[in-house]
Design a protein around this motif. Structure first.
Motif, mmCIF file in Angstrom:
data_model
loop_
_atom_site.group_PDB
_atom_site.id
_atom_site.type_symbol
_atom_site.label_atom_id
_atom_site.label_comp_id
_atom_site.label_asym_id
_atom_site.label_seq_id
_atom_site.Cartn_x
_atom_site.Cartn_y
_atom_site.Cartn_z
ATOM 1 N N ARG A 1 0.841 -1.209 0.000
ATOM 2 C CA ARG A 1 0.000 0.000 0.000
ATOM 3 C C ARG A 1 0.870 1.252 0.000
ATOM 4 N N HIS A 2 1.972 1.192 0.704
ATOM 5 C CA HIS A 2 2.900 2.322 0.703
ATOM 6 C C HIS A 2 3.490 2.504 -0.691
ATOM 7 N N ALA A 3 3.756 1.406 -1.381
ATOM 8 C CA ALA A 3 4.289 1.472 -2.746
ATOM 9 C C ALA A 3 3.290 2.134 -3.689
ATOM 10 N N ILE A 4 2.020 1.776 -3.550
ATOM 11 C CA ILE A 4 0.970 2.352 -4.397
ATOM 12 C C ILE A 4 0.855 3.856 -4.165
ATOM 13 N N HIS A 5 1.103 4.274 -2.934
ATOM 14 C CA HIS A 5 0.974 5.685 -2.553
ATOM 15 C C HIS A 5 1.821 6.607 -3.430
ATOM 16 N N PHE A 6 2.969 6.129 -3.914
ATOM 17 C CA PHE A 6 3.872 6.972 -4.692
ATOM 18 C C PHE A 6 3.434 7.150 -6.147
ATOM 19 N N LEU A 7 2.529 6.290 -6.610
ATOM 20 C CA LEU A 7 2.195 6.278 -8.035
ATOM 21 C C LEU A 7 0.955 7.118 -8.316
ATOM 22 N N GLN A 8 1.193 8.305 -8.841
ATOM 23 C CA GLN A 8 0.102 9.202 -9.208
ATOM 24 C C GLN A 8 -0.324 8.921 -10.646
#
Length: 384
Positions: free
Chosen positions: A297-304
């Protein structure tokens, strides 16, 4: 040039090289500019003009290998010519007009920046050399699309691409740390492409792209995701450093070609995400489902979300594939945890410590070809 490759461990790693055009230049006929010289010098100047025309022809044809070969032939002659004219009167250089376009900034994109300084010629020839090494790496990456990622030929191609990028980094690093500081006053009047900040960005960019190949090879050979997360974090840090430099002022950022600026910004976010995705995979392999979900979920957070630009179409597609893959994985792991493991998903995550495994290949200084520029007897200057 961009590939989104699956490794033997089913981990995907985007392999991308930003493709710059080569800077353009106009012909220089040295023997028609420096006319009041003796016959042997005239023949020498004709030879230098011919060699420089070979450089221009290769650049105009966008042939990276031919540009590399012709510049390796021309640069020793250019350095010899520079040394040969040092003792001549200052007026000797006034008729010389050297024009080059810029490719990173918009300052001299549509019309060449003109200078009577050989320093401008040397700087742009070396930038062209570094860009041609990058371009050749991009050509080879496109060739990889036709190969199986498990074949020995693919493995050799990856090594060759990484080496070319590290050599390119060495050229830009030489410009940044050696040549430009020695010519600081002259360089300040040149476009931003020929200044230390851009050369630092190009060096860091080339190493970062080479290091992505290290991550791919490691994932293919079964290197632990925990170890790969550290290398991925270093890639992210290098792209982030490039982004910080390019955004150091509004004026500077406005001079950078938008697609390149977007590429660097997106790569920074993408590789931050990949570094945490690697940690998520490591926790998942250990059966730590709660921690795995927290990290993914933290990884997904970076992908705009980014709009697709024609010049970045392949790269944006690779970025979107990474984002979609993370979302599918997160949904699958969450469902599995809700029905089987019932582990608490923490809001805290581990932060990978960057580790660099890819180094610059130092650029060997060019040795000037020995030559003598001899004026005609009694001539006050050599300008037509």
């Amino acid at each position: 040039s961009c590939l989104h490759m699956s490794t033997t461990t089913n981990a995907t790693v985007p392999l991308c090289i930003y493709r710059f055009p080569l800077p353009k230049t106009h012909p220089i006929v040295f023997e028609q500019i420096f006319t009041n010289v003796d016959q042997p010098t005239t023949q020498l100047l004709k030879d230098i003009s011919t060699t420089r025309q070979e450089v221009k022809n290769a650049i105009d044809a966008e042939s990276h290998q031919a540009t590399i070969t012709s510049l390796e032939k021309y640069l020793p002659k250019l350095f010899g010519l520079m040394a040969g004219v040092e003792a001549l009167p200052p007026d000797f250089m006034k008729a010389l007009k050297i024009g080059w376009t810029t490719i990173v900034t918009t300052s001299a994109y549509s019309s060449p920046f003109l200078s009577s300084s050989f320093r401008w010629e040397v700087i742009m020839c070396l930038i062209s050399y570094g860009m041609s090494l990058r371009g050749l790496a991009g050509d080879q990456l496109r060739h990889c699309m036709t190969l199986s990622s498990s074949s020995p030929e693919f493995d050799e191609a990856i090594k060759s691409i990484a080496n070319l990028l590290c050599k390119a980094a060495g050229v830009f690093d030489y410009l940044r740390s050696d040549l430009l500081p020695k010519n600081r006053e002259a360089a300040e009047v040149f476009p931003r492409d020929a200044q230390t900040e851009i050369c630092l960005v190009l060096s860091e960019l080339s190493i970062a792209e080479a290091e992505t190949l290290t991550v791919f090879k490691g994932a293919s050979k079964g290197t632990s995701p925990s170890a790969l997360s550290k290398v991925s974090a270093d890639v992210a840090a290098k792209f982030a450093h490039c982004s910080t430099i390019l955004h150091s002022s509004v004026d500077f950022a406005n001079q950078i070609f938008p697609p390149f600026l977007h590429y660097v910004d997106i790569q920074s976010s993408l590789w931050k995400s990949i570094s945490y995705r690697m940690l998520a995979q490591d926790h998942h392999a250990k059966g730590e489902m709660g921690s795995a979900i927290a990290h993914i979920r933290h990884a997904i957070h970076f992908l705009q979300d980014y709009k697709t630009e024609p010049i970045l179409e392949g790269f944006i597609k690779s970025y979107q594939l990474e984002k979609e893959g993370l979302k599918r994985t997160e949904a699958s792991w969450t469902k599995e945890n809700d029905t089987i493991y019932f582990e608490v998903v923490s809001t805290e995550v581990d932060h990978p410590e960057p580790k660099c495994l890819t180094k610059v290949v130092p650029f060997e200084p060019i040795h000037a070809q020995s030559m003598t520029i001899q004026t005609k007897s009694g001539a006050a200057c050599c300008i037509q």
